[in-house]
Design a protein around this motif. Structure first.
Motif, mmCIF file in Angstrom:
data_model
loop_
_atom_site.group_PDB
_atom_site.id
_atom_site.type_symbol
_atom_site.label_atom_id
_atom_site.label_comp_id
_atom_site.label_asym_id
_atom_site.label_seq_id
_atom_site.Cartn_x
_atom_site.Cartn_y
_atom_site.Cartn_z
ATOM 1 N N LYS A 1 0.830 -1.207 0.000
ATOM 2 C CA LYS A 1 0.000 0.000 0.000
ATOM 3 C C LYS A 1 0.863 1.254 0.000
ATOM 4 O O LYS A 1 0.553 2.237 -0.684
ATOM 5 C CB LYS A 1 -0.928 -0.010 1.211
ATOM 6 N N ALA A 2 1.951 1.235 0.779
ATOM 7 C CA ALA A 2 2.848 2.392 0.809
ATOM 8 C C ALA A 2 3.442 2.646 -0.574
ATOM 9 O O ALA A 2 3.532 3.797 -1.031
ATOM 10 C CB ALA A 2 3.960 2.167 1.829
ATOM 11 N N LEU A 3 3.834 1.572 -1.263
ATOM 12 C CA LEU A 3 4.378 1.702 -2.608
ATOM 13 C C LEU A 3 3.324 2.243 -3.566
ATOM 14 O O LEU A 3 3.598 3.120 -4.400
ATOM 15 C CB LEU A 3 4.882 0.344 -3.097
ATOM 16 N N PHE A 4 2.100 1.761 -3.438
ATOM 17 C CA PHE A 4 1.001 2.205 -4.298
ATOM 18 C C PHE A 4 0.713 3.681 -4.076
ATOM 19 O O PHE A 4 0.481 4.442 -5.015
ATOM 20 C CB PHE A 4 -0.246 1.362 -3.996
ATOM 21 N N VAL A 5 0.758 4.111 -2.813
ATOM 22 C CA VAL A 5 0.529 5.521 -2.487
ATOM 23 C C VAL A 5 1.618 6.396 -3.104
ATOM 24 O O VAL A 5 1.339 7.481 -3.639
ATOM 25 C CB VAL A 5 0.484 5.724 -0.953
#
Length: 339
Positions: A209-213
């Motif tokens: 999720k952090a990478l996607f953000v």
């Protein structure tokens, strides 16, 4: 006619296999290019000055002395992954080490409680960075620059602008004096944190999720990802990692210097961006950052052994940062175009 068509098809398939093999080989070469470059640097300085450079005490010093920088770099890449910049990490390191010195040396606190307060200071800093960035929608670059300057003022205040020594010997013993395979335990602490962060980034939904953000907040928000919460977690983790680096710094030197963090900011950024070109090209990643730290330090150590003046360190880190940012942007742009 059928045989001719079959031959042409076979030739086309063979050509496709060769192209795929070549592409795969080049991708793997790119992934490990930084590691190969590090080994080449070791080989070059080893050939030039084998008696001074190719010694276990030299490598033990390199591995052990840079654990603080490794952890600081790991703390830096967490918000970078989510698309934020935390310029306060170096001052969090300085403040946390000074908190330990003031409480333990100046007020006689047990080292464990002093370390707990230092870690809490890092967590609080991450919370403040997140609050001003997310609630007031101010760019993280401006917020963390201001926060870092504010923390530097606090550090100078509580230390009376002087270095404080005499920190509890048990911390020094646990960080730098106790060794395994001749390498101080500080190195293994840093390696353990790098592996932990690698696991989070690669094998948990939190890391994905952090990478996607970081790749696109609007798209992530439309996909149901709690963007604000993810950025908050990244700021908190960054503060805690920087505080851990401060604890190790205090244990490495047995003292706290109110200006110690300033000199580590540039190397941390250089290693973070250089690491983004390796292992997982186009992404800030823990193992790439670790390799980048030791590549840069190995180069500086080798030049120092050859008698090059100390100003080469600034030249080395400054040049590495510019080149690393350029390369990481090129790699990231190519990766995004392929996807």
């Amino acid at each position: 006619m059928t045989e001719a068509t079959h031959a042409a098809t076979s030739k086309s398939n063979m050509s496709g296999v060769q192209r795929n093999w070549r592409r795969g080989f080049l991708m793997e070469l790119e992934r490990f290019a930084l590691l190969i470059a590090w080994l080449v640097i070791i080989a070059i300085f080893g050939i030039i000055s084998p008696d001074a450079f190719l010694t276990w005490p030299n490598f033990s010093t390199i591995f052990g002395s840079q654990a603080v920088l490794v952890i600081l770099t790991l703390g830096l890449i967490i918000p970078l992954t989510a698309g934020d910049i935390d310029l306060s990490v170096a001052q969090v390191l300085t403040l946390s080490s000074m908190v330990i010195a003031v409480l333990n040396v100046g007020h006689g606190w047990p080292i464990g409680w002093a370390m707990a307060v230092a870690l809490a200071a890092g967590l609080l800093t991450g919370l403040l960075n997140a609050f001003f960035t997310l609630y007031f929608r101010i760019h993280s670059l401006i917020v963390t620059l201001g926060t870092g300057t504010f923390l530097h003022g606090i550090t100078l205040w509580i230390s009376n602008s002087r270095t404080i020594g005499g920190i509890d010997w048990s911390l020094v013993n646990a960080v730098i004096l106790t060794r395994f395979l001749g390498i101080p335990l500080a190195f293994y602490y840093a390696l353990a944190l790098a592996l932990l962060l690698l696991y989070v980034f690669e094998f948990t939904s939190l890391g994905r999720k952090a990478l996607f953000v970081g790749r696109g907040r609007d798209v992530a928000r439309l996909s149901g990802i709690p963007v604000t919460r993810m950025r908050l977690i990244c700021f908190l983790a960054s503060g805690v990692f920087a505080a851990i680096a401060g604890v190790l710094y205090a244990g490495t030197s047995g003292s706290a210097d109110p200006n110690s963090g300033t000199q580590l900011m540039l190397p941390a950024f250089a290693a973070a961006y250089l690491g983004a070109t390796s292992i997982s090209p186009g992404r800030f990643n823990p193992m790439g950052s670790v390799i980048a730290v030791y590549l840069l330090v190995t180069g500086i150590t080798g030049l120092s052994i050859l008698g090059i003046d100390t100003f080469v360190q600034d030249l080395f880190y400054g040049g590495a940062l510019v080149i690393a940012v350029a390369l990481s942007q090129l790699v990231r742009g190519r990766e995004e175009s392929l996807t």
